[in-house]
Each structure stands twice: as C-alpha cells, then as structure tokens.
Design a protein around this motif. Sequence first.
Motif, PDB file in Angstrom:
ATOM      1  N   ARG A 121       0.882  -1.173   0.000  1.00  0.00           N
ATOM      2  CA  ARG A 121       0.000   0.000   0.000  1.00  0.00           C
ATOM      3  C   ARG A 121       0.915   1.216   0.000  1.00  0.00           C
ATOM      4  O   ARG A 121       1.600   1.480   0.989  1.00  0.00           O
ATOM      5  N   ILE A 122       0.937   1.923  -1.115  1.00  0.00           N
ATOM      6  CA  ILE A 122       1.878   3.023  -1.318  1.00  0.00           C
ATOM      7  C   ILE A 122       1.118   4.330  -1.482  1.00  0.00           C
ATOM      8  O   ILE A 122       0.175   4.418  -2.264  1.00  0.00           O
ATOM      9  N   GLY A 123       1.564   5.343  -0.754  1.00  0.00           N
ATOM     10  CA  GLY A 123       0.984   6.677  -0.875  1.00  0.00           C
ATOM     11  C   GLY A 123       2.069   7.729  -0.966  1.00  0.00           C
ATOM     12  O   GLY A 123       3.236   7.483  -0.661  1.00  0.00           O
ATOM     13  N   ASN A 124       1.671   8.910  -1.393  1.00  0.00           N
ATOM     14  CA  ASN A 124       2.557  10.075  -1.423  1.00  0.00           C
ATOM     15  C   ASN A 124       3.832   9.849  -2.229  1.00  0.00           C
ATOM     16  O   ASN A 124       4.887  10.363  -1.865  1.00  0.00           O
ATOM     17  N   LEU A 125       3.737   9.115  -3.317  1.00  0.00           N
ATOM     18  CA  LEU A 125       4.884   8.910  -4.196  1.00  0.00           C
ATOM     19  C   LEU A 125       5.219  10.240  -4.861  1.00  0.00           C
ATOM     20  O   LEU A 125       4.344  10.902  -5.421  1.00  0.00           O
ATOM     21  N   GLU A 126       6.478  10.631  -4.776  1.00  0.00           N
ATOM     22  CA  GLU A 126       6.879  11.948  -5.280  1.00  0.00           C
ATOM     23  C   GLU A 126       8.302  11.867  -5.826  1.00  0.00           C
ATOM     24  O   GLU A 126       9.176  11.230  -5.241  1.00  0.00           O
ATOM     25  N   GLU A 127       8.531  12.550  -6.953  1.00  0.00           N
ATOM     26  CA  GLU A 127       9.886  12.654  -7.481  1.00  0.00           C
ATOM     27  C   GLU A 127      10.644  13.712  -6.695  1.00  0.00           C
ATOM     28  O   GLU A 127      10.115  14.777  -6.389  1.00  0.00           O
ATOM     29  N   LEU A 128      11.883  13.425  -6.384  1.00  0.00           N
ATOM     30  CA  LEU A 128      12.759  14.353  -5.667  1.00  0.00           C
ATOM     31  C   LEU A 128      13.708  14.981  -6.698  1.00  0.00           C
ATOM     32  O   LEU A 128      14.883  14.626  -6.787  1.00  0.00           O
TER      33      LEU A 128
END
Length: 189
Positions: A121-128
């Motif tokens: 369960r993955i949330g808040n995936l963001e590129e840095l």
Amino acid sequence: MKFVTKIKKMKLIVTILLLTFSFGCKSQNNPEKVETEKTTELKPPFKNQGEQEKYWAQEFFKEEYKKKHYSKFVGEIEKSENKIKFGKVQYVELFDTNSDYNLIFEKGLFYPDILSAISLRIGNLEELEFLSKNPKVKRFWFWLYQPNMANPQVYLFELTNEKANEKTDWKSFIKNAELTFVKNGWIII
C-alpha cells in the motif's frame, strides 16, 4: 560509523520534537503559502518540515546509496484505477499519488517482490527532482503502509535510463528505465 550517524539522527529528531512542542501552535484558519526554491544542497536551518525531510532524503542518498540493477517483473500485469496486480497474487495499491507515476508499476519496474512482500500500500509517491541534475536519473520517495504498523515507512528509490536526455518525456523515460536503488529510510511520526 553507521551507529554514530544514527545517534546524530536521533539527536536531531529529539531536538526537532522539543522545539515543536516548546513553541505554540499556529492557527490553520489562514495558512501561509510557503514556496521552496530548488537547491542543489539543503542545509539547516530549515524553513519548514518539508525542507527538513528533503534534507534527510539528501543525506540518505549520500550515506546509503549503492547502485544495484533490479530486474523487471516477468509475467502478466493487470491494472485498475488504483491497484496494479502482478501475476495471480501480488499487487500494489496506490493512493495520494500522481497517476503518471503508475507507469513505474505498470511497466514492472517496481513490484512487491522487490520488498519481499505480496502486497504493498503506497501513498505520497513523489519525485525528488532536486536530488538529481542528471537527466538519466530520477529519484523518488513514497510512504509504505504496512499491516499492524501505526505509522508508514518512507522508502527512497532511483530509476535510471541510460538513453535519456534533457528532452526525454516521462513515458519515454519509463520505457527504457530500470530500478537501480531502493531502501527504507525512516518512519513517519
């Protein structure tokens, strides 16, 4: 060396918590819009919690990074609105994430077996974006929610596409990308 680094991190966390609780809370009725500039190197003091977490990510990649080549998922991948199924059993559930990033999973670059799991369960995936000036490399973080754990864990990962350049769009980048780093960072408190 790693033990000393962990002690330093714990001291920093305790200091932040003490400072947080020693100052009064500000009303959220009129929240201020905070803009952060793209910088090459983040250093304390920080304007907000977001900068602090990005600093942790920056330092994490400096201290923990070891390039490794992960294979893509081999098998059938089915996708629905927020769930991607790998084979008959494994799946990733995504939420609070830009739908463009679903391609990372739909192309089999990242799948549950990478983390020795059946489901994620993955949330808040963001590129840095600030962590890589190289167009061949994109770095990310996400929150992993696990059963029987109250707080999510932050995971950091890297995708590399040796054929990419400054003009390569997202879909083309993913088409020839591979997962080259993944590791758990810290727990969200």
